[in-house]
Design a protein around this motif. Structure first.
Motif: not given
Length: 383
Positions: A223-226, A155-165
């Motif tokens: 995040p656990l996978t990464r 959602g929103l800015n899609p690449v921000s998923w990596s910031l959650a990781c």
């Protein structure tokens, strides 16, 4: 990715020269330059996804950048490496909240700015894409990648998923780093081997158990996978610091990374995101660091490469918003001929992304970080 920004910068007390027990400041500019290369891989991957080109040009972009999202794996390994390298000691006691505050100051001002940009883009161009309260709240709290639902982790800015990781990695770093620094290089090597095995085991289990290709969250966004990629970067940094890294040199490592990258394109889906590239990327990061330490030639140490690396986090965060804006303006995937508008649109998207990245880096990222750290120091002093 990471990042960090997505990747921590080297102005945060870079670590020791190889073999030194007591860290002394040593910059590793090639790692900053490499960040730009990884960000560019992700940019062209999204050009491929949005299909700016049609016909044979699209086939060429797909071949060259269809697995450009492996650049995020590079970010995660590099993030662990640089954080470990820049830490004179493992954060403990009062140092842990101070470490977390510095990491928050790195990433959050830019994240907040791109959330605002994504919301503005949604209101103006695609109101039906605006997120509900749940995904918006999760995104603002940097926990969106923990929820296996597309409106959350994309959602929103899609690449921000990596910031959650990365936020999860930052929280875990003091606990992960302490035993490595406590027990030294003899602990780092088995940890690196175990982390590498974990990176390869996840897609292998998925293939053997018949997990569908649609299970992209568990394979790519969880995040656990990464986490093993981040841990691998930490362990390798400790090996380089102690002078015990025995990997190939810079040229051979680059070749290994390129071979792994194009092997990913031929591999089954589960192996594309990390398994084929992890060895080459890790060797390249370690070799670039050693080249800087030894003063050996490096293509990523030049002034332009380093400058682009400094704005790479902002570029990473804003580029998909620019590309998606173009998609909305075209009313879908453009699929333009290469010489009849395709290259012009690509140049416009790249130029706009780079210009916005420079502006965000100059007027949001850097001053926002300074402001948050200044407030943090003031609070600490007052208490």
């Amino acid at each position: 990715m990471s990042t960090t920004d997505l990747i921590p910068r080297q102005d945060d007390r870079p670590g020791a020269a190889s073999g030194a027990r007591d860290p002394r400041p040593v910059d590793l500019p090639s790692l900053t330059g490499l960040r730009w290369t990884a960000a560019l891989m992700v940019f062209f991957y999204h050009v491929h996804i949005v299909e700016y080109f049609g016909g044979r040009a699209n086939d060429l972009v797909t071949f060259a950048f269809g697995v450009g999202n492996t650049g995020v794996s590079f970010f995660f390994v590099l993030s662990g490496f640089v954080l470990a390298w820049s830490s004179a000691t493992a954060p403990t006691g009062r140092g842990v909240p101070r470490f977390w505050r510095r990491r928050f100051a790195r990433v959050y001002p830019l994240h907040l700015a791109t959330v605002a940009m994504a919301l503005a883009m949604g209101f103006l161009l695609a109101p039906d894409t605006l997120p509900d309260r749940g995904p918006l709240t999760a995104n603002l709290l940097l926990v969106q990648s923990w929820v296996p639902q597309v409106p959350y982790f994309q959602g929103l800015n899609p690449v921000s998923w990596s910031l959650a990781c990365e936020a999860f990695f930052y929280l875990a770093f003091p606990l992960l780093f302490w035993p490595l620094r406590r027990f030294g290089p003899r602990c780092a090597l088995p940890v690196a081997v175990l982390a590498l095995a974990a990176v390869v085991t996840v897609p292998t289990v998925m293939e053997l158990t018949g997990v569908s290709d649609g299970a992209v969250w568990a394979q790519y966004f969880d995040p656990l996978t990464r986490l093993p990629e981040f841990v691998l970067g930490i362990a390798v940094a400790e090996l380089v610091r102690a002078g015990r890294w025995r990997g190939p040199g810079l040229t051979a490592s680059l070749g290994l990374a390129v071979v792994g990258y194009f092997l990913s394109y031929q591999a089954d889906y589960a192996f594309r995101t990390t398994a084929c590239t992890i060895v080459g990327f890790t060797c390249l990061i370690a070799a670039a660091a050693r080249a800087d330490l030894a003063g050996e030639p490096s293509s990523w140490r030049g002034r332009l490469s380093v400058k682009l690396g400094e704005v790479s986090f902002a570029f990473y965060m804003v580029h998909i918003l620019v590309i998606r804006t173009g998609e909305h303006l075209f009313g879908g995937h453009p699929k333009l001929p290469l010489w009849d508008g395709g290259l012009l649109v690509l140049a416009a998207a790249f130029s706009a992304s780079l210009a916005l990245a420079w502006a965000l880096h100059t007027w949001v990222e850097v001053p926002g970080r300074r402001l948050l750290l200044r407030k943090g120091r003031g609070t600490s002093a007052a208490s």
